[in-house]
Design an enzyme around this catalytic site. Structure first.
Site, PDB file in Angstrom:
ATOM      1  N   LYS A 157       0.843  -1.203   0.000  1.00 27.65           N
ATOM      2  CA  LYS A 157       0.000   0.000   0.000  1.00 27.65           C
ATOM      3  C   LYS A 157       0.875   1.249   0.000  1.00 27.65           C
ATOM      4  O   LYS A 157       0.635   2.195  -0.755  1.00 27.65           O
ATOM      5  CB  LYS A 157      -0.924   0.007   1.228  1.00 27.65           C
ATOM      6  CG  LYS A 157      -2.095  -0.939   1.084  1.00 27.65           C
ATOM      7  CD  LYS A 157      -2.824  -1.176   2.382  1.00 27.65           C
ATOM      8  CE  LYS A 157      -3.905  -2.241   2.177  1.00 27.65           C
ATOM      9  NZ  LYS A 157      -4.500  -2.764   3.395  1.00 27.65           N
ATOM     10  N   GLN A 180      -4.901  -1.470   9.453  1.00 26.89           N
ATOM     11  CA  GLN A 180      -4.955  -2.823   8.892  1.00 26.89           C
ATOM     12  C   GLN A 180      -5.673  -3.766   9.857  1.00 26.89           C
ATOM     13  O   GLN A 180      -5.366  -3.812  11.049  1.00 26.89           O
ATOM     14  CB  GLN A 180      -3.516  -3.313   8.613  1.00 26.89           C
ATOM     15  CG  GLN A 180      -3.429  -4.657   7.919  1.00 26.89           C
ATOM     16  CD  GLN A 180      -3.969  -4.645   6.482  1.00 26.89           C
ATOM     17  OE1 GLN A 180      -3.921  -3.632   5.784  1.00 26.89           O
ATOM     18  NE2 GLN A 180      -4.497  -5.767   6.052  1.00 26.89           N
ATOM     19  N   ASP A 199     -11.004   3.458   4.163  1.00 23.92           N
ATOM     20  CA  ASP A 199     -11.522   2.088   4.112  1.00 23.92           C
ATOM     21  C   ASP A 199     -13.044   2.066   4.007  1.00 23.92           C
ATOM     22  O   ASP A 199     -13.632   1.031   3.676  1.00 23.92           O
ATOM     23  CB  ASP A 199     -11.146   1.355   5.412  1.00 23.92           C
ATOM     24  CG  ASP A 199      -9.989   0.393   5.222  1.00 23.92           C
ATOM     25  OD1 ASP A 199      -9.854  -0.153   4.114  1.00 23.92           O
ATOM     26  OD2 ASP A 199      -9.246   0.182   6.196  1.00 23.92           O
TER      27      ASP A 199
HETATM   28  N1  GUN Z   1      -7.789  -6.581   6.081  1.00 26.32           N
HETATM   29  C1  GUN Z   1      -8.248  -7.300   5.024  1.00 26.32           C
HETATM   30  N2  GUN Z   1      -8.825  -6.479   4.118  1.00 26.32           N
HETATM   31  C2  GUN Z   1      -8.723  -5.228   4.613  1.00 26.32           C
HETATM   32  C3  GUN Z   1      -9.127  -3.959   4.117  1.00 26.32           C
HETATM   33  O1  GUN Z   1      -9.720  -3.802   3.037  1.00 26.32           O
HETATM   34  N3  GUN Z   1      -8.817  -2.900   4.911  1.00 26.32           N
HETATM   35  C4  GUN Z   1      -8.189  -3.046   6.110  1.00 26.32           C
HETATM   36  N4  GUN Z   1      -7.960  -1.959   6.827  1.00 26.32           N
HETATM   37  N5  GUN Z   1      -7.806  -4.213   6.582  1.00 26.32           N
HETATM   38  C5  GUN Z   1      -8.070  -5.292   5.832  1.00 26.32           C
END
Ligand code: GUN
Length: 298
Positions: free
Chosen positions: A55, A99, A122
């Site tokens: 990311k 995350q 998100d």
């Molecule tokens: N863990 C798995 N998928 C995601 C996501 O789309 N965003 C976040 N923050 N954590 C995740």
């Protein structure tokens, strides 16, 4: 019967990243602003570390600022909430991603609700969930938004199509259903307790699989010509003893009957990060009250 088309997520994602990079240049050159994305990881789960690093790498590549916060697994909830407060107040940070999953001693929902909804790239904050459900200006969860973009690339219109989403998570299933509803699909959310799951899936013109079970959806569950979006990423050991990634759909069987299928890897996955960058750019523009010409997202 001809084989299904393979939907190329890498190509879709590269195109979206290029568009975002162009808009970031425009923001920098004409508005003197650089979108900033903060990504927070608690603990040392190797898969999450890989996601977080990619990311940040992608954010930098499109010209954004990226802030990494790697915290130890024994970080307290209070320490994490204090960090989030600081990021909420930091004008250089326009997007915040925590995350998931978080360690069990931390209340995940409390953390999600601590993020400023305007920086919630998100789209997990109840304010954004509510806005998506009620037709407001939401930041939308990245994976379902990526799926929708790929679907729109495949279909002239989604209007009136039967869509079945298998899985009811807050991250994928529920927001995916909302997005499909917004496109005038007739939407069914199916899950592990659904009676006659195969029969329900067989009605779908659009089938989205987000159950987290390797190769769970079989070829005979798929309507001939349907578009199949496979959100699953499962690590399995093959007959040769080697580890490999598979989706929630039996890909070989789906290829025999579907009209188009996303592969794993290289399908939905790459789009998730590209949409995260898009959301960060959108969040930056909205916070700064900048309108970009030729950009329908803001
Ligand atoms: N863990 C798995 N998928 C995601 C996501 O789309 N965003 C976040 N923050 N954590 C995740």
């Amino acid at each position: 019967m001809t084989e299904a088309r393979i939907i190329d997520g890498n190509a879709n994602a590269a195109e979206l990243r290029d568009t975002v990079a162009g808009l970031v240049r425009e923001l920098r050159d004409f508005h003197h602003m650089v979108p900033g994305l903060a990504v927070v990881l608690v603990g040392d789960d190797p898969a999450s570390q890989v996601y977080v690093r990619s990311k940040n790498k992608r954010a930098t590549e499109v010209g954004m600022r990226s802030f990494e916060h790697f915290l130890p697994a024994d970080t307290t909830e209070h320490q994490l909430l204090t960090l989030i407060e600081g990021l909420n107040d930091d004008p250089a940070v326009h997007g915040i991603l925590i995350q998931l999953p978080l360690p069990r001693h931390i209340d995940q929902q409390k953390v999600i609700e601590a993020v400023d909804p305007e920086k919630d790239v998100d789209g997990f904050h109840p304010m954004n969930v509510g806005r998506l459900a009620t037709g407001g200006r939401a930041l939308v969860p990245c994976t379902p938004e990526g799926c929708l973009m790929m679907l729109k690339d495949q279909l002239v219109t989604l209007d009136g199509l039967d869509a079945v989403v298998v899985g009811r998570s807050n991250i994928v299933g529920k927001p995916m259903a909302q997005l499909l509803l917004r496109e005038n699909c007739t939407v069914t959310i199916a899950h592990s307790r659904t009676t006659d799951l195969a029969g329900v899936c067989r009605r779908a013109d659009i089938l989205v699989a987000a159950v987290g079970r390797p190769e769970f959806i079989r070829g005979e569950w798929i309507k001939p010509g349907a578009i199949v979006m496979d959100v699953g990423i499962n690590r399995v050991t093959g007959p040769d003893g080697k580890k490999r990634l598979v989706g929630d759909v039996n890909f070989a069987e789906a290829m025999e009957i579907a009209g188009a299928v996303t592969p794993v890897p290289g399908g939905v996955g790459p789009m998730t990060i590209a949409v995260l960058l898009r959301n960060t750019m959108v969040a930056c523009c909205r916070q700064s009250r900048v309108k970009l010409a030729r950009c329908e997202w803001i």
